[in-house]
Design a protein around this motif. Structure first.
Motif, PDB file in Angstrom:
ATOM      1  N   GLY A 252     -16.597 -26.370  40.983  1.00 43.70           N
ATOM      2  CA  GLY A 252     -17.292 -26.219  39.709  1.00 43.70           C
ATOM      3  C   GLY A 252     -16.716 -27.058  38.589  1.00 43.70           C
ATOM      4  O   GLY A 252     -17.216 -27.022  37.463  1.00 43.70           O
ATOM      5  N   GLY A 253     -15.640 -27.799  38.872  1.00 44.54           N
ATOM      6  CA  GLY A 253     -15.023 -28.651  37.871  1.00 44.54           C
ATOM      7  C   GLY A 253     -13.971 -27.969  37.021  1.00 44.54           C
ATOM      8  O   GLY A 253     -13.435 -28.574  36.088  1.00 44.54           O
ATOM      9  N   ASP A 254     -13.652 -26.717  37.326  1.00 45.33           N
ATOM     10  CA  ASP A 254     -12.611 -26.010  36.574  1.00 45.33           C
ATOM     11  C   ASP A 254     -11.233 -26.403  37.084  1.00 45.33           C
ATOM     12  O   ASP A 254     -11.027 -26.505  38.307  1.00 45.33           O
ATOM     13  N   VAL A 255     -10.288 -26.592  36.172  1.00 46.29           N
ATOM     14  CA  VAL A 255      -8.906 -26.837  36.568  1.00 46.29           C
ATOM     15  C   VAL A 255      -8.313 -25.519  37.042  1.00 46.29           C
ATOM     16  O   VAL A 255      -8.162 -24.571  36.265  1.00 46.29           O
ATOM     17  N   VAL A 256      -7.994 -25.446  38.330  1.00 49.88           N
ATOM     18  CA  VAL A 256      -7.489 -24.194  38.896  1.00 49.88           C
ATOM     19  C   VAL A 256      -6.005 -24.267  39.234  1.00 49.88           C
ATOM     20  O   VAL A 256      -5.327 -23.242  39.348  1.00 49.88           O
ATOM     21  N   VAL A 257      -5.475 -25.487  39.396  1.00 53.91           N
ATOM     22  CA  VAL A 257      -4.048 -25.689  39.645  1.00 53.91           C
ATOM     23  C   VAL A 257      -3.575 -26.846  38.779  1.00 53.91           C
ATOM     24  O   VAL A 257      -4.245 -27.881  38.688  1.00 53.91           O
ATOM     25  N   ARG A 258      -2.420 -26.674  38.153  1.00 56.98           N
ATOM     26  CA  ARG A 258      -1.789 -27.742  37.388  1.00 56.98           C
ATOM     27  C   ARG A 258      -0.361 -27.905  37.874  1.00 56.98           C
ATOM     28  O   ARG A 258       0.351 -26.927  38.061  1.00 56.98           O
ATOM     29  N   SER A 259       0.040 -29.146  38.052  1.00 60.45           N
ATOM     30  CA  SER A 259       1.414 -29.460  38.435  1.00 60.45           C
ATOM     31  C   SER A 259       2.086 -30.202  37.295  1.00 60.45           C
ATOM     32  O   SER A 259       1.527 -31.163  36.757  1.00 60.45           O
ATOM     33  N   TYR A 260       3.277 -29.738  36.899  1.00 61.05           N
ATOM     34  CA  TYR A 260       4.087 -30.400  35.884  1.00 61.05           C
ATOM     35  C   TYR A 260       5.395 -30.825  36.541  1.00 61.05           C
ATOM     36  O   TYR A 260       6.232 -29.975  36.861  1.00 61.05           O
ATOM     37  N   LEU A 261       5.577 -32.112  36.747  1.00 61.12           N
ATOM     38  CA  LEU A 261       6.819 -32.642  37.311  1.00 61.12           C
ATOM     39  C   LEU A 261       7.604 -33.346  36.209  1.00 61.12           C
ATOM     40  O   LEU A 261       7.082 -34.255  35.550  1.00 61.12           O
ATOM     41  N   VAL A 262       8.858 -32.911  35.998  1.00 58.18           N
ATOM     42  CA  VAL A 262       9.694 -33.455  34.935  1.00 58.18           C
ATOM     43  C   VAL A 262      10.708 -34.401  35.575  1.00 58.18           C
ATOM     44  O   VAL A 262      11.574 -33.981  36.350  1.00 58.18           O
ATOM     45  N   ASP A 263      10.600 -35.669  35.259  1.00 56.24           N
ATOM     46  CA  ASP A 263      11.390 -36.706  35.913  1.00 56.24           C
ATOM     47  C   ASP A 263      12.888 -36.498  35.686  1.00 56.24           C
ATOM     48  O   ASP A 263      13.354 -36.431  34.545  1.00 56.24           O
ATOM     49  N   GLY A 264      13.631 -36.374  36.788  1.00 58.71           N
ATOM     50  CA  GLY A 264      15.091 -36.294  36.736  1.00 58.71           C
ATOM     51  C   GLY A 264      15.650 -34.954  36.311  1.00 58.71           C
ATOM     52  O   GLY A 264      16.872 -34.765  36.322  1.00 58.71           O
ATOM     53  N   MET A 265      14.807 -34.011  35.936  1.00 60.13           N
ATOM     54  CA  MET A 265      15.312 -32.727  35.437  1.00 60.13           C
ATOM     55  C   MET A 265      15.901 -31.895  36.569  1.00 60.13           C
ATOM     56  O   MET A 265      15.277 -31.734  37.609  1.00 60.13           O
ATOM     57  N   PRO A 266      17.112 -31.336  36.375  1.00 59.47           N
ATOM     58  CA  PRO A 266      17.689 -30.443  37.382  1.00 59.47           C
ATOM     59  C   PRO A 266      17.045 -29.062  37.337  1.00 59.47           C
ATOM     60  O   PRO A 266      15.964 -28.883  36.770  1.00 59.47           O
ATOM     61  N   HIS A 267      17.715 -28.083  37.924  1.00 55.20           N
ATOM     62  CA  HIS A 267      17.148 -26.748  38.101  1.00 55.20           C
ATOM     63  C   HIS A 267      17.131 -25.987  36.780  1.00 55.20           C
ATOM     64  O   HIS A 267      18.177 -25.794  36.152  1.00 55.20           O
ATOM     65  N   GLY A 268      15.952 -25.538  36.365  1.00 53.64           N
ATOM     66  CA  GLY A 268      15.878 -24.751  35.148  1.00 53.64           C
ATOM     67  C   GLY A 268      14.497 -24.757  34.538  1.00 53.64           C
ATOM     68  O   GLY A 268      13.549 -25.331  35.079  1.00 53.64           O
ATOM     69  N   THR A 269      14.394 -24.095  33.389  1.00 50.43           N
ATOM     70  CA  THR A 269      13.156 -24.002  32.620  1.00 50.43           C
ATOM     71  C   THR A 269      13.156 -25.059  31.522  1.00 50.43           C
ATOM     72  O   THR A 269      14.117 -25.141  30.750  1.00 50.43           O
TER      73      THR A 269
END
Length: 302
Positions: A252-269
């Motif tokens: 239907g064209g709805d965004v149902v999954v989004r991926s955010y990849l942060v370059d070089g970032m280690p483990h955390g928020t």
């Protein structure tokens, strides 16, 4: 945090007792902005290993987000008696299956908050870091009727492990399955569910050596399969902090999954203190304000 909960109170959280049978023996903390209207949304935030409710609530900037967006925050807390490192037991079916253990305790926190605050049960969301992110995936799988959206931060696909040894393998180097295999695990978590499912975002640093970045790829495979999208991103955008956002849409064209990849970032928020978003520190990394993007994706921005 002190045993009497003073650390949580200092962060704006209040301890809530008697929220149900609590089979997972978790503690419940909650923040409700002053003047919160009835039928407001609820956001659950799950801390990572070695953390507690107050530290994650404050470090990731959830009080400011709740004040801005006018929603309540529920912060479940793992206790050391349940897990020596205070990790949510995301790899134990007795704690992740619907109506069992920690999963049931967290669901009871939702019910308690909807009852106490007159909150909107159709606008309940969940996010978490690391073990809290993996537990977020478990809650989305076990209770698709409860949550409208979820954000998995440095977490893992649902059903990746069912033992401690398996959990370490899933974390690093990671486990690969086909999209349909991952999706089948989610569908089996609540086989009677036939309605809409929560939309999902996946956050991960490419420099994470604790929970390997491939877990983000596997999570995207899992949730795109469950939500009716293919594994090819329909749109990609470069954001601040070296972050790449990829959108996956359903038929239907709805965004149902989004991926955010942060370059070089280690483990955390990911946080952004100079924008009033959280506090930099161990497992809180000054790159991009994940909290504002997560609430924005959920339509909860102020």
């Amino acid at each position: 945090m002190d045993a009497d909960g003073s650390g949580a109170r200092a962060a704006g959280l209040e301890k809530v007792d008697d929220f149900g049978s609590n089979p997972g023996a978790l503690s419940m903390y909650r923040y409700a902005p002053e003047g919160l209207p009835a039928k407001s949304p609820v956001v659950l935030v799950l801390h990572g290993c070695t953390q507690d409710a107050a530290g994650y609530f404050e470090g990731a900037g959830w009080q400011a987000a709740a004040d801005d967006g006018k929603f309540a925050v529920v912060a479940p807390q793992q206790e050391q008696a349940n897990n020596i490192n205070k990790c949510f037991n995301w790899f134990q079916p007795s704690d992740t299956d619907r109506d069992k253990g920690e999963a049931q305790s967290i669901k009871q926190m939702v019910d308690k908050t909807v009852s106490d605050l007159g909150a909107d049960p159709s606008r309940v969301f969940i996010t978490g870091l690391s073990a809290g992110g993996a537990m977020t995936a478990s809650m989305l799988a076990a209770y698709p009727d409860v949550f409208q959206g979820g954000a998995i931060v440095a977490g893992l696909p649902y059903g990746c492990a069912d033992s401690t040894a398996g959990a370490f393998t899933c974390m690093n180097p990671g486990v690969s399955k086909s999209a349909s295999e991952w999706g089948d695990l989610v569908r089996a978590a609540d086989p009677d569910h036939s309605g809409a499912r929560p939309k999902v975002s996946v956050w991960h640093g490419t420099g994470d050596t604790t929970v390997a970045p491939m877990n983000a790829e596997e999570s995207v495979k899992q949730w795109t399969d469950v939500l009716g999208a293919d594994q090819e991103a329909d749109a990609t955008e470069e954001l601040e902090g070296g972050t790449t956002r990829s959108d996956y849409t359903d038929e239907g064209g709805d965004v149902v999954v989004r991926s955010y990849l942060v370059d070089g970032m280690p483990h955390g928020t990911p946080v952004k203190p100079d924008q009033g978003c959280g506090t930099a520190g161990q497992y809180f990394l000054d790159t991009i304000c994940s909290t504002s993007h997560i609430t924005g994706d959920w339509g909860l921005g102020g």
